[in-house]
Write an enzyme that holds these catalytic residues in place. Structure first.
Site, PDB file in Angstrom:
ATOM      1  N   GLY A  14       0.760  -1.234   0.000  1.00 45.45           N
ATOM      2  CA  GLY A  14       0.000   0.000   0.000  1.00 45.45           C
ATOM      3  C   GLY A  14       0.796   1.293   0.000  1.00 45.45           C
ATOM      4  CB  THR A  15       4.261   2.357  -0.883  1.00 44.63           C
ATOM      5  OG1 THR A  15       4.383   1.822  -2.198  1.00 44.63           O
ATOM      6  CG2 THR A  15       4.927   1.445   0.126  1.00 44.63           C
ATOM      7  CG  ASN A  16       1.692   3.150  -5.856  1.00 44.54           C
ATOM      8  OD1 ASN A  16       2.006   4.162  -6.456  1.00 44.54           O
ATOM      9  ND2 ASN A  16       2.326   2.015  -5.993  1.00 44.54           N
ATOM     10  CG  LEU A  92      -1.040  -7.841  -7.319  1.00 42.22           C
ATOM     11  CD1 LEU A  92       0.087  -8.656  -6.712  1.00 42.22           C
ATOM     12  CD2 LEU A  92      -0.528  -6.992  -8.475  1.00 42.22           C
ATOM     13  CG  ASN A 109      -3.445  -0.580 -12.867  1.00 41.60           C
ATOM     14  OD1 ASN A 109      -3.373  -0.913 -11.697  1.00 41.60           O
ATOM     15  ND2 ASN A 109      -2.651  -1.092 -13.802  1.00 41.60           N
ATOM     16  CG  HIS A 111       2.055  -1.944 -15.214  1.00 43.74           C
ATOM     17  ND1 HIS A 111       1.719  -3.186 -14.682  1.00 43.74           N
ATOM     18  CD2 HIS A 111       3.076  -2.170 -16.074  1.00 43.74           C
ATOM     19  CE1 HIS A 111       2.512  -4.103 -15.207  1.00 43.74           C
ATOM     20  NE2 HIS A 111       3.337  -3.516 -16.053  1.00 43.74           N
ATOM     21  CG  ASP A 152      -1.396  -4.072 -17.243  1.00 43.51           C
ATOM     22  OD1 ASP A 152      -0.693  -5.063 -17.061  1.00 43.51           O
ATOM     23  OD2 ASP A 152      -2.084  -3.541 -16.354  1.00 43.51           O
ATOM     24  CD  GLU A 181       5.053   1.705  -9.137  1.00 39.58           C
ATOM     25  OE1 GLU A 181       3.937   1.390  -8.702  1.00 39.58           O
ATOM     26  OE2 GLU A 181       6.026   0.935  -9.116  1.00 39.58           O
TER      27      GLU A 181
HETATM   28  N1  LIG Z   1      -9.598  -5.491 -16.504  1.00 34.77           N
HETATM   29  C1  LIG Z   1      -8.442  -5.078 -15.953  1.00 34.77           C
HETATM   30  N2  LIG Z   1      -8.120  -5.462 -14.711  1.00 34.77           N
HETATM   31  C2  LIG Z   1      -6.937  -5.056 -14.162  1.00 34.77           C
HETATM   32  C3  LIG Z   1      -6.045  -4.246 -14.897  1.00 34.77           C
HETATM   33  C4  LIG Z   1      -6.417  -3.850 -16.215  1.00 34.77           C
HETATM   34  O1  LIG Z   1      -5.675  -3.115 -16.900  1.00 34.77           O
HETATM   35  N3  LIG Z   1      -7.617  -4.287 -16.702  1.00 34.77           N
HETATM   36  N4  LIG Z   1      -4.811  -3.894 -14.338  1.00 34.77           N
HETATM   37  C5  LIG Z   1      -4.408  -4.820 -13.292  1.00 34.77           C
HETATM   38  C6  LIG Z   1      -3.134  -4.570 -12.598  1.00 34.77           C
HETATM   39  N5  LIG Z   1      -2.131  -5.387 -13.221  1.00 34.77           N
HETATM   40  C7  LIG Z   1      -1.112  -4.660 -13.749  1.00 34.77           C
HETATM   41  O2  LIG Z   1      -1.111  -3.408 -13.688  1.00 34.77           O
HETATM   42  C8  LIG Z   1      -2.104  -6.805 -13.195  1.00 34.77           C
HETATM   43  C9  LIG Z   1      -2.592  -7.460 -12.075  1.00 34.77           C
HETATM   44  C10 LIG Z   1      -2.547  -8.861 -12.012  1.00 34.77           C
HETATM   45  C11 LIG Z   1      -2.011  -9.591 -13.041  1.00 34.77           C
HETATM   46  C12 LIG Z   1      -1.960 -11.076 -12.925  1.00 34.77           C
HETATM   47  O3  LIG Z   1      -1.458 -11.759 -13.807  1.00 34.77           O
HETATM   48  N6  LIG Z   1      -2.506 -11.590 -11.789  1.00 34.77           N
HETATM   49  C13 LIG Z   1      -2.474 -13.050 -11.521  1.00 34.77           C
HETATM   50  C14 LIG Z   1      -2.803 -13.368 -10.062  1.00 34.77           C
HETATM   51  C15 LIG Z   1      -1.753 -12.748  -9.147  1.00 34.77           C
HETATM   52  C16 LIG Z   1      -1.993 -13.165  -7.687  1.00 34.77           C
HETATM   53  O4  LIG Z   1      -3.168 -13.197  -7.250  1.00 34.77           O
HETATM   54  O5  LIG Z   1      -0.972 -13.420  -7.010  1.00 34.77           O
HETATM   55  C17 LIG Z   1      -3.568 -13.719 -12.359  1.00 34.77           C
HETATM   56  O6  LIG Z   1      -4.590 -13.045 -12.616  1.00 34.77           O
HETATM   57  O7  LIG Z   1      -3.356 -14.884 -12.664  1.00 34.77           O
HETATM   58  C18 LIG Z   1      -1.507  -8.941 -14.170  1.00 34.77           C
HETATM   59  C19 LIG Z   1      -1.550  -7.534 -14.248  1.00 34.77           C
HETATM   60  C20 LIG Z   1      -5.475  -4.938 -12.246  1.00 34.77           C
HETATM   61  N7  LIG Z   1      -6.629  -5.441 -12.883  1.00 34.77           N
HETATM   62  N1  GAR Z   2       0.317  -4.926 -12.468  1.00 39.25           N
HETATM   63  C1  GAR Z   2       0.034  -4.323 -11.198  1.00 39.25           C
HETATM   64  C2  GAR Z   2       1.311  -4.120 -10.434  1.00 39.25           C
HETATM   65  O1  GAR Z   2       2.306  -4.774 -10.679  1.00 39.25           O
HETATM   66  N2  GAR Z   2       1.257  -3.190  -9.487  1.00 39.25           N
HETATM   67  C3  GAR Z   2       2.408  -2.864  -8.713  1.00 39.25           C
HETATM   68  O2  GAR Z   2       2.328  -3.453  -7.418  1.00 39.25           O
HETATM   69  C4  GAR Z   2       3.105  -2.626  -6.535  1.00 39.25           C
HETATM   70  C5  GAR Z   2       2.247  -2.327  -5.345  1.00 39.25           C
HETATM   71  O3  GAR Z   2       3.028  -1.627  -4.413  1.00 39.25           O
HETATM   72  P1  GAR Z   2       2.269  -0.905  -3.178  1.00 39.25           P
HETATM   73  O4  GAR Z   2       1.324  -1.924  -2.607  1.00 39.25           O
HETATM   74  O5  GAR Z   2       3.407  -0.538  -2.249  1.00 39.25           O
HETATM   75  O6  GAR Z   2       1.556   0.294  -3.743  1.00 39.25           O
HETATM   76  C6  GAR Z   2       3.459  -1.350  -7.308  1.00 39.25           C
HETATM   77  O7  GAR Z   2       4.779  -1.415  -7.808  1.00 39.25           O
HETATM   78  C7  GAR Z   2       2.496  -1.383  -8.453  1.00 39.25           C
HETATM   79  O8  GAR Z   2       2.964  -0.725  -9.613  1.00 39.25           O
END
Ligand SMILES: Nc1nc2c(c(=O)[nH]1)N[C@@H](CN(C=O)c1ccc(C(=O)N[C@@H](CCC(=O)O)C(=O)O)cc1)CN2
Ligand code: GAR
Length: 209
Positions: A14-16, A92, A109, A111, A152, A181
């Protein structure tokens, strides 16, 4: 104009989220976080929210029969609090079509790479930085974008580069990118709350004030 009602989805430290909390508190962002939801019980971001006096809940995915049902619950919780903007701050899981449609153009979002590089399914958290190092690229960075049904693939709001040094590790790169970020996410949310972001098909136009 009243502060924009914000909902935040997290999965980790949660730093973001903290950067948004801090910039609302100091008046830089004209918003109000109404609810923080984590899909992970151990997410320290929940503690950050509670410490800031914000309603923060763990929503257990195992209580729901499908990803779609889980997302319908997210919609219900956010609509019950009149949330206008959803921020994915290290969330995630991929959001469902229903949630995207319900909050079309109102989900942001962050990234940790320069989209369209090192993003999409499987690219999250430290996996992104490992991919950057494995490939040997010389620049990486951070991207803030609107969320659509793809992963993304939504319209990009802001990006900033970070140089990759030969001695960088996942940890050192993660730290460098995280600093950017925090800055970009605050800028993007501030612009959104000021009504300065216009989406024109794939492009995001920033209205000059
Ligand atoms: N519909 C959308 N949902 C989300 C987006 C988006 O652009 N469209 N962004 C993501 C965030 N994200 C990258 O920024 C991202 C998050 C998760 C994954 C991923 O592969 N997750 C794994 C599970 C990971 C876990 O639970 O440990 C999975 O789904 O198998 C890729 C990119 C947020 N949602
Ligand atoms: N694709 C999504 C993804 O990779 N998100 C990334 O998870 C971290 C969360 O850090 P935080 O919990 O300290 O904010 C951040 O680096 C963010 O960009």
């Amino acid at each position: 104009m009243s502060p924009v009602k914000i909902g935040v989805l997290i999965s980790g430290g949660g730093t973001n989220l903290q950067s948004i909390i801090d910039n609302i508190k100091n008046g830089n962002i004209d918003g109000e976080i109404k609810l923080i939801i984590s899909n992970r019980k151990e997410a320290y971001g929940l503690t950050r929210g509670k410490d800031a006096g914000i309603e923060s809940i763990y929503l257990d995915r195992k209580l729901f029969n499908s990803e779609e049902e889980y997302n319908l619950e997210l919609i219900k919780e956010f609509k019950a609090r009149n949330v206008e903007l959803i921020i994915l701050a290290g969330y995630l899981r991929v959001l469902s079509k229903e949630l995207i449609e319900e909050f079309n153009g109102r989900i942001i979002n962050i990234h940790p790479s320069l989209i369209p590089s090192f993003c999409g399914k499987g690219y999250y958290g430290e996996k992104v930085h490992q991919g950057v190092l494995d490939y040997g690229v010389k620049i990486t960075g951070a991207t803030v974008h609107f969320v659509d049904e793809g992963t993304d693939t939504g319209p990009i709001i802001l990006q900033e580069i970070v140089y990759v040094d030969s001695e960088d590790t996942v940890d050192t790169l993660k730290e460098k990118v995280l600093k950017i970020e925090h800055k970009l996410l605050v800028q993007a949310v501030k612009l959104y709350c000021e009504g300065s972001l216009i989406i024109e098909r794939r492009k995001v136009i920033i209205k000059q004030r």
